[in-house]
Design a protein around this motif. Structure first.
Motif, PDB file in Angstrom:
ATOM      1  N   GLY A  19      20.790  -2.421 -45.975  1.00  0.00           N
ATOM      2  CA  GLY A  19      21.196  -3.473 -46.902  1.00  0.00           C
ATOM      3  C   GLY A  19      22.693  -3.580 -47.085  1.00  0.00           C
ATOM      4  N   ILE A  20      23.455  -3.372 -46.006  1.00  0.00           N
ATOM      5  CA  ILE A  20      24.921  -3.463 -46.088  1.00  0.00           C
ATOM      6  C   ILE A  20      25.340  -4.862 -46.534  1.00  0.00           C
ATOM      7  N   ILE A  21      24.652  -5.881 -46.003  1.00  0.00           N
ATOM      8  CA  ILE A  21      24.979  -7.267 -46.337  1.00  0.00           C
ATOM      9  C   ILE A  21      24.048  -7.744 -47.443  1.00  0.00           C
ATOM     10  N   SER A  22      24.602  -8.083 -48.583  1.00  0.00           N
ATOM     11  CA  SER A  22      23.807  -8.549 -49.719  1.00  0.00           C
ATOM     12  C   SER A  22      23.231  -9.927 -49.421  1.00  0.00           C
ATOM     13  N   ILE A  23      22.004 -10.182 -49.895  1.00  0.00           N
ATOM     14  CA  ILE A  23      21.408 -11.509 -49.710  1.00  0.00           C
ATOM     15  C   ILE A  23      22.013 -12.528 -50.672  1.00  0.00           C
ATOM     16  N   GLN A  24      22.747 -12.066 -51.687  1.00  0.00           N
ATOM     17  CA  GLN A  24      23.349 -12.988 -52.648  1.00  0.00           C
ATOM     18  C   GLN A  24      24.471 -13.783 -51.982  1.00  0.00           C
ATOM     19  N   ASN A  25      24.577 -15.054 -52.337  1.00  0.00           N
ATOM     20  CA  ASN A  25      25.635 -15.891 -51.796  1.00  0.00           C
ATOM     21  C   ASN A  25      26.968 -15.660 -52.495  1.00  0.00           C
ATOM     22  N   ARG A  26      26.897 -15.323 -53.773  1.00  0.00           N
ATOM     23  CA  ARG A  26      28.121 -15.114 -54.556  1.00  0.00           C
ATOM     24  C   ARG A  26      28.045 -13.780 -55.272  1.00  0.00           C
ATOM     25  N   ILE A  27      29.183 -13.100 -55.333  1.00  0.00           N
ATOM     26  CA  ILE A  27      29.310 -11.850 -56.069  1.00  0.00           C
ATOM     27  C   ILE A  27      30.584 -11.933 -56.890  1.00  0.00           C
ATOM     28  N   ASP A  28      30.504 -11.602 -58.149  1.00  0.00           N
ATOM     29  CA  ASP A  28      31.673 -11.636 -59.029  1.00  0.00           C
ATOM     30  C   ASP A  28      32.759 -10.722 -58.469  1.00  0.00           C
ATOM     31  N   HIS A  36      32.969  -1.112 -54.050  1.00  0.00           N
ATOM     32  CA  HIS A  36      32.456   0.225 -53.743  1.00  0.00           C
ATOM     33  C   HIS A  36      31.092   0.381 -54.387  1.00  0.00           C
ATOM     34  N   TRP A  37      30.105   0.769 -53.615  1.00  0.00           N
ATOM     35  CA  TRP A  37      28.769   0.909 -54.174  1.00  0.00           C
ATOM     36  C   TRP A  37      28.028   2.048 -53.490  1.00  0.00           C
ATOM     37  N   ILE A  38      27.042   2.586 -54.189  1.00  0.00           N
ATOM     38  CA  ILE A  38      26.136   3.594 -53.636  1.00  0.00           C
ATOM     39  C   ILE A  38      24.718   3.079 -53.845  1.00  0.00           C
ATOM     40  N   SER A  39      23.988   2.937 -52.769  1.00  0.00           N
ATOM     41  CA  SER A  39      22.603   2.466 -52.852  1.00  0.00           C
ATOM     42  C   SER A  39      21.670   3.617 -52.511  1.00  0.00           C
ATOM     43  N   GLN A  40      20.708   3.843 -53.394  1.00  0.00           N
ATOM     44  CA  GLN A  40      19.669   4.843 -53.165  1.00  0.00           C
ATOM     45  C   GLN A  40      18.327   4.169 -53.401  1.00  0.00           C
ATOM     46  N   PHE A  41      17.474   4.177 -52.399  1.00  0.00           N
ATOM     47  CA  PHE A  41      16.187   3.512 -52.550  1.00  0.00           C
ATOM     48  C   PHE A  41      15.185   4.099 -51.562  1.00  0.00           C
ATOM     49  N   THR A  42      13.926   3.835 -51.832  1.00  0.00           N
ATOM     50  CA  THR A  42      12.840   4.339 -50.996  1.00  0.00           C
ATOM     51  C   THR A  42      11.943   3.174 -50.598  1.00  0.00           C
ATOM     52  N   VAL A  43      11.656   3.062 -49.314  1.00  0.00           N
ATOM     53  CA  VAL A  43      10.750   2.057 -48.789  1.00  0.00           C
ATOM     54  C   VAL A  43       9.778   2.750 -47.846  1.00  0.00           C
ATOM     55  N   TYR A  48      16.633   6.334 -48.505  1.00  0.00           N
ATOM     56  CA  TYR A  48      17.908   5.938 -47.914  1.00  0.00           C
ATOM     57  C   TYR A  48      19.016   6.143 -48.937  1.00  0.00           C
ATOM     58  N   GLN A  49      20.159   6.566 -48.454  1.00  0.00           N
ATOM     59  CA  GLN A  49      21.350   6.582 -49.298  1.00  0.00           C
ATOM     60  C   GLN A  49      22.529   6.119 -48.461  1.00  0.00           C
ATOM     61  N   VAL A  50      23.245   5.136 -48.947  1.00  0.00           N
ATOM     62  CA  VAL A  50      24.414   4.632 -48.245  1.00  0.00           C
ATOM     63  C   VAL A  50      25.505   4.350 -49.268  1.00  0.00           C
ATOM     64  N   GLU A  51      26.718   4.753 -48.945  1.00  0.00           N
ATOM     65  CA  GLU A  51      27.874   4.471 -49.787  1.00  0.00           C
ATOM     66  C   GLU A  51      28.742   3.463 -49.052  1.00  0.00           C
ATOM     67  N   GLY A  52      29.011   2.341 -49.681  1.00  0.00           N
ATOM     68  CA  GLY A  52      29.761   1.270 -49.037  1.00  0.00           C
ATOM     69  C   GLY A  52      31.159   1.141 -49.598  1.00  0.00           C
ATOM     70  N   PHE A  53      32.112   0.835 -48.717  1.00  0.00           N
ATOM     71  CA  PHE A  53      33.515   0.648 -49.086  1.00  0.00           C
ATOM     72  C   PHE A  53      33.944  -0.717 -48.536  1.00  0.00           C
ATOM     73  N   ALA A  54      34.153  -1.691 -49.422  1.00  0.00           N
ATOM     74  CA  ALA A  54      34.397  -3.061 -48.980  1.00  0.00           C
ATOM     75  C   ALA A  54      35.847  -3.505 -49.118  1.00  0.00           C
ATOM     76  N   TYR A 208      14.702 -12.315 -44.693  1.00  0.00           N
ATOM     77  CA  TYR A 208      13.872 -12.189 -43.499  1.00  0.00           C
ATOM     78  C   TYR A 208      14.328 -11.009 -42.646  1.00  0.00           C
ATOM     79  N   ARG A 209      15.645 -10.883 -42.455  1.00  0.00           N
ATOM     80  CA  ARG A 209      16.175  -9.793 -41.633  1.00  0.00           C
ATOM     81  C   ARG A 209      15.823  -8.428 -42.223  1.00  0.00           C
ATOM     82  N   ILE A 210      15.948  -8.288 -43.545  1.00  0.00           N
ATOM     83  CA  ILE A 210      15.633  -7.008 -44.179  1.00  0.00           C
ATOM     84  C   ILE A 210      14.134  -6.737 -44.148  1.00  0.00           C
TER      85      ILE A 210
END
Length: 308
Positions: A19-28, A36-43, A48-54, A208-210
């Motif tokens: 989920g590196i690319i957010s499905i949202q069109n706009r982000i504040d 900078h974000w840390i995503s932790q989730f289970t599917v 999965y754990q990923v730390e992003g630096f944008a 769809y991609r995700i």
């Protein structure tokens, strides 16, 4: 972090799962999670754990899914060239993204390329020792694009106008070495290009991609709503807002026959979402219903009811 997965994986499918690319069109832009974000989730039992630096351009989002897929497709079409470099034009990329050839889309493309160039992420993988409660974590930094070169116009005195791109000017995009090597090795994400062209909104194409990345071999996909929000890069922990963000994507995926339906179960933070996928051989539900009605009335095959 993909628990139990030890090898380096940078293929399209794995990146989509993160989920590196957010499905949202706009982000504040003032939201700290945009940088900078840390995503932790289970599917499906996989954590999965990923730390992003944008950095300065913010987290990739919206049309960035289309742009990344376009560049990777061109890389394949050009024979996976040496130095991992795609040679194209801004106009060709817009065509690949099914975006209109109009002036406002060139600044959008330029911004998208900058976001994809600047984003980096740290993926953690766990290696377990049998019989031990401890694990060794392998942490690896990854990125998508190594270099971008594009053409702009401008005056001699004022310099280049970096906010846009020249339609037919040369555009060069160099993929990161791990990503290019994985594409050469055949680790690509199987997506239906015809379906992508039919889905009108970037959120629908991103979802769809995700979904396709996490889709089980058979049966539905059930996941806790909060986990799915993290996988989709949705900037909210409120179930109602998450559902509203997903709604338009769900509508498009159902209307384009990728999904048979979407259902929610539970309440509050314990909500789950279940995706029912359309089998590739399944008929259109409305047509199936019409045929059933015709069969029940004895009119199948165009027979005319007899008058009495």
């Amino acid at each position: 972090m993909k628990r139990g997965h030890l090898s380096t994986v940078t293929d399209e499918r794995f990146i989509a799962q993160l989920g590196i690319i957010s499905i949202q069109n706009r982000i504040d832009s003032n939201n700290p999670l945009n940088r900078h974000w840390i995503s932790q989730f289970t599917v499906q039992g996989v954590s999965y754990q990923v730390e992003g630096f944008a950095a300065d351009f913010g987290r990739p989002r919206g049309i960035d899914t289309d742009v990344q897929l376009a560049i990777e497709t061109l890389f394949l079409l050009q024979g996976c060239p040496e130095h991992n470099t795609v040679h194209t034009t801004a106009h060709e990329v817009l065509v690949m993204c099914n975006m209109a050839n109009k002036g406002t889309n060139y600044p959008r493309l330029r911004e998208s390329l900058m976001r994809l160039w600047r984003v980096g992420f740290l993926v953690s993988k766990a290696q377990y020792t049998e019989g031990s409660p401890w694990a060794t974590y392998i942490n690896e930094t990854l990125n998508l694009f190594q270099r971008v070169r594009f053409t702009t116009s401008g005056s001699r005195e004022g310099g280049p106008d970096l906010s846009s791109m020249v339609k037919d000017g040369k555009l060069l995009v160099q993929l990161s070495e791990p990503l290019a090597d994985s594409i050469r090795a055949g680790y690509t994400h199987a997506l239906d290009r015809r379906l992508l062209a039919q889905i009108e909104q970037p959120a629908g194409r991103g979802t769809y991609r995700i979904l396709q990345a996490h889709r089980p071999a058979q049966g539905p996909l059930e996941v806790r709503l909060s986990d799915w929000a993290a996988a989709c890069g949705i900037f909210s922990d409120q179930p109602d807002k998450i559902r509203r963000t997903l709604q338009s994507a769900h509508d498009e995926l159902v209307s384009n026959a990728y999904l048979d339906g979407v259902e929610y179960t539970g309440r509050g933070a314990q909500q789950s979402v279940t995706y029912h996928f359309r089998a590739t051989h399944a008929g259109d539900p409305a047509l199936v219903q019409l045929l059933m009605q015709q069969t029940e009335s004895g009119n199948l095959g165009g027979s005319i009811p007899q008058s009495h």
